[in-house]
Motif scaffolding. Structure first.
Motif, PDB file in Angstrom:
ATOM      1  N   LEU A  94       0.821  -1.215   0.000  1.00 32.87           N
ATOM      2  CA  LEU A  94       0.000   0.000   0.000  1.00 32.87           C
ATOM      3  C   LEU A  94       0.858   1.269   0.000  1.00 32.87           C
ATOM      4  O   LEU A  94       0.478   2.273  -0.609  1.00 32.87           O
ATOM      5  CB  LEU A  94      -0.962  -0.008   1.190  1.00 32.87           C
ATOM      6  CG  LEU A  94      -2.099  -1.030   1.083  1.00 32.87           C
ATOM      7  CD1 LEU A  94      -2.820  -1.174   2.416  1.00 32.87           C
ATOM      8  CD2 LEU A  94      -3.060  -0.664  -0.025  1.00 32.87           C
ATOM      9  N   ILE A  98      -0.495   3.343  -3.163  1.00 33.61           N
ATOM     10  CA  ILE A  98      -1.289   4.551  -2.881  1.00 33.61           C
ATOM     11  C   ILE A  98      -0.679   5.794  -3.521  1.00 33.61           C
ATOM     12  O   ILE A  98      -1.394   6.547  -4.201  1.00 33.61           O
ATOM     13  CB  ILE A  98      -1.534   4.717  -1.366  1.00 33.61           C
ATOM     14  CG1 ILE A  98      -2.516   3.644  -0.893  1.00 33.61           C
ATOM     15  CG2 ILE A  98      -2.068   6.116  -1.047  1.00 33.61           C
ATOM     16  CD1 ILE A  98      -2.701   3.582   0.614  1.00 33.61           C
ATOM     17  N   LEU A 142      -8.207   2.967  -1.329  1.00 35.63           N
ATOM     18  CA  LEU A 142      -6.926   2.415  -0.878  1.00 35.63           C
ATOM     19  C   LEU A 142      -6.493   3.044   0.444  1.00 35.63           C
ATOM     20  O   LEU A 142      -5.957   2.364   1.325  1.00 35.63           O
ATOM     21  CB  LEU A 142      -5.847   2.621  -1.942  1.00 35.63           C
ATOM     22  CG  LEU A 142      -5.952   1.754  -3.191  1.00 35.63           C
ATOM     23  CD1 LEU A 142      -4.976   2.250  -4.261  1.00 35.63           C
ATOM     24  CD2 LEU A 142      -5.710   0.287  -2.871  1.00 35.63           C
TER      25      LEU A 142
END
Length: 178
Positions: A94, A98, A142
């Protein structure tokens, strides 16, 4: 193998933890602000910090590859170990995906990212408002998922400290807080 993380690993962890939480809070705050010079300034700061943390995650990954973390406690069951490793992998994934989704969104919406107001980064996509809206939803989703994973990470560390009474939390703390 040491029971503690290296000082560099701890420093990178806490710099990124504090900065990512601040960046997440800033993102949620600025999203609903009315259009203004202040909103544009906050978006620029958000992008600058996002790019810097995007680059820093690769430094952190390189450090982690070269310096193995301490072993998980012996008392952890296989499922707990799998969840712990999966959670860490998800956090790293992530931290890469992101900022990429934000950069793609900015590109599609026609807002070039200019690092520190002086270094223009290339747009990753042609301007496409519909795609920009989809990428904005992806970026938001996200980030919400990231917040949930971070909460799970913190909850697990606190469980280890207060319920299991092991050293999982303390070995990541700076020495003056242990």
């Amino acid at each position: 193998m040491t029971a503690q993380y290296t000082a560099t690993a701890k420093l990178l962890h806490w710099i990124m933890a504090i900065a990512l939480i601040a960046l997440l809070a800033l993102g949620f705050y600025m999203h609903d602000l009315p259009f203004s010079p202040m909103k544009l300034k906050l978006y620029s700061w958000h992008k600058w910090a996002g790019v810097c943390l995007f680059l820093l995650v690769f430094v952190r990954l390189a450090w982690r590859i070269k310096h193995r973390p301490p072993a998980l406690p012996e008392h952890m069951r296989p499922l707990e170990r799998m969840v712990a490793h999966g959670g860490h992998h998800m956090l790293y994934l992530l931290m890469i995906v992101i900022p990429l989704s934000g950069w793609l969104m900015s590109s599609a919406k026609g807002f070039q990212t200019v690092l520190f107001g002086v270094l223009p980064l290339p747009d990753l996509l042609e301007k496409n408002e519909a795609l920009g809206e989809l990428l904005q939803q992806l970026h938001m989703g996200l980030n919400l998922f990231f917040a949930a994973v971070v909460i799970g990470h913190i909850a697990a560390a606190l469980k280890h400290h207060f319920v299991n009474k092991d050293d999982v939390l303390t070995r990541m703390l700076p020495s003056k807080f242990r």
